[in-house]
Write a protein that holds these residues in place. Structure first.
Motif, PDB file in Angstrom:
ATOM      1  N   ASP A  54      25.674  66.092  11.818  1.00 40.11           N
ATOM      2  CA  ASP A  54      26.406  66.402  10.582  1.00 40.11           C
ATOM      3  C   ASP A  54      27.193  65.194  10.101  1.00 40.11           C
ATOM      4  O   ASP A  54      27.264  64.922   8.890  1.00 40.11           O
ATOM      5  CB  ASP A  54      27.351  67.587  10.810  1.00 40.11           C
ATOM      6  CG  ASP A  54      26.603  68.891  11.038  1.00 40.11           C
ATOM      7  OD1 ASP A  54      25.407  68.956  10.687  1.00 40.11           O
ATOM      8  OD2 ASP A  54      27.212  69.846  11.557  1.00 40.11           O
ATOM      9  N   ALA A  55      27.770  64.466  11.056  1.00 33.61           N
ATOM     10  CA  ALA A  55      28.550  63.282  10.685  1.00 33.61           C
ATOM     11  C   ALA A  55      27.661  62.216  10.056  1.00 33.61           C
ATOM     12  O   ALA A  55      28.059  61.566   9.081  1.00 33.61           O
ATOM     13  CB  ALA A  55      29.252  62.718  11.922  1.00 33.61           C
ATOM     14  N   ALA A  56      26.458  62.041  10.600  1.00 31.86           N
ATOM     15  CA  ALA A  56      25.536  61.040  10.062  1.00 31.86           C
ATOM     16  C   ALA A  56      25.085  61.413   8.649  1.00 31.86           C
ATOM     17  O   ALA A  56      24.983  60.556   7.764  1.00 31.86           O
ATOM     18  CB  ALA A  56      24.326  60.894  10.986  1.00 31.86           C
ATOM     19  N   ILE A  57      24.816  62.698   8.436  1.00 29.65           N
ATOM     20  CA  ILE A  57      24.394  63.157   7.110  1.00 29.65           C
ATOM     21  C   ILE A  57      25.507  62.947   6.093  1.00 29.65           C
ATOM     22  O   ILE A  57      25.268  62.472   4.973  1.00 29.65           O
ATOM     23  CB  ILE A  57      23.981  64.638   7.169  1.00 29.65           C
ATOM     24  CG1 ILE A  57      22.687  64.791   7.981  1.00 29.65           C
ATOM     25  CG2 ILE A  57      23.790  65.209   5.770  1.00 29.65           C
ATOM     26  CD1 ILE A  57      22.288  66.227   8.244  1.00 29.65           C
ATOM     27  N   LYS A  58      26.734  63.267   6.479  1.00 30.00           N
ATOM     28  CA  LYS A  58      27.867  63.076   5.568  1.00 30.00           C
ATOM     29  C   LYS A  58      28.068  61.606   5.242  1.00 30.00           C
ATOM     30  O   LYS A  58      28.384  61.242   4.103  1.00 30.00           O
ATOM     31  CB  LYS A  58      29.143  63.665   6.182  1.00 30.00           C
ATOM     32  CG  LYS A  58      29.168  65.184   6.218  1.00 30.00           C
ATOM     33  CD  LYS A  58      30.454  65.701   6.836  1.00 30.00           C
ATOM     34  CE  LYS A  58      30.469  67.224   6.877  1.00 30.00           C
ATOM     35  NZ  LYS A  58      31.725  67.730   7.499  1.00 30.00           N
ATOM     36  N   GLU A  59      27.875  60.736   6.236  1.00 29.69           N
ATOM     37  CA  GLU A  59      28.050  59.308   5.994  1.00 29.69           C
ATOM     38  C   GLU A  59      26.976  58.777   5.051  1.00 29.69           C
ATOM     39  O   GLU A  59      27.256  57.964   4.160  1.00 29.69           O
ATOM     40  CB  GLU A  59      28.021  58.541   7.322  1.00 29.69           C
ATOM     41  CG  GLU A  59      28.325  57.053   7.182  1.00 29.69           C
ATOM     42  CD  GLU A  59      29.645  56.769   6.479  1.00 29.69           C
ATOM     43  OE1 GLU A  59      29.689  55.805   5.683  1.00 29.69           O
ATOM     44  OE2 GLU A  59      30.629  57.517   6.711  1.00 29.69           O
TER      45      GLU A  59
END
Length: 219
Positions: free
Chosen positions: A203-208
């Motif tokens: 999720d963090a990678a997608i948001k970034e």
């Protein structure tokens, strides 16, 4: 004849969720083999139902496939519609919609990867479904992009260019990562490589990636 006897004759047969079990079974099959892999007997067997119940609920394989695809798309579009109401400015609503779409693609990557293969193979049922439904979410995103451009939060480029940039930036890395992982897994002991996809699909990678994409489109 007693009233209770009449009621037995006119009341519809209880579902026992057989129709839902068939749809769930079919979705697993589609994830592995695409819509071309749907077989009525296999679906009935996996749902622990007989062929008569399949025809009772869905009438035909064609109608069943349409219901299956429509259910999945309606869930997707419902999430995007809800997300489109987040925030006051179009850029905030666009961010929420894109995040909802990317999260859905992550959760359903096997299903949509299979549909993409069906499209490449010119499966007519899938192509008809795409033509009938995809314009709905494309139009939703288009309206938000145009509003964000009007509010000067996104550079004024043609919509197709902005849309393709956002979709590939967000979702293509996710699909490639899962495809690589699946390829390595199938290779088994033959493969010397290990794929850690967490840094791509988290999720963090997608948001970034979303943040980077929107910064790249800033005026």
């Amino acid at each position: 004849m007693l009233v209770t006897d009449v009621a037995k004759h006119v009341m519809p047969r209880p579902s026992h969720n057989i129709d839902k079990r068939m749809l769930e079974a079919a979705k697993k099959i589609v994830c592995e083999h695409g819509c071309s892999g749907i077989r009525i007997r296999d679906i009935a067997a996996k749902a622990h139902a007989n062929l008569g119940m399949f025809h009772y609920y869905f009438k035909s394989k064609r109608r069943f496939t349409k219901v299956l695809l429509q259910d999945c798309y309606d869930d997707f579009f419902s999430r995007l519609s809800t997300a489109s109401r987040d925030g006051d400015r179009a850029i905030d609503q666009l961010r929420s919609v894109l995040l909802a779409a990317a999260t859905f693609v992550k959760q359903e990557h096997k299903f949509y990867s299979a549909l993409f293969k069906d499209i490449l193979n010119e499966n007519q049922e899938v192509l008809e479904f795409v033509r009938s439904n995809f314009p709905r979410h494309i139009q939703l995103i288009k309206e938000l992009i145009l509003r964000a451009q009007k509010e000067q939060d996104i550079v004024k480029l043609p919509f197709p260019q902005v849309m393709s940039f956002l979709m590939t930036s967000l979702n293509l890395p996710t699909l490639i990562a899962y495809a690589l992982e699946a390829g390595v897994r199938k290779a088994g002991r033959v493969s010397k490589y290990k794929v850690d996809i967490g840094c791509i699909v988290s999720d963090a990678a997608i948001k970034e990636r979303l943040n980077m994409a929107l910064r790249g489109l800033a005026p």
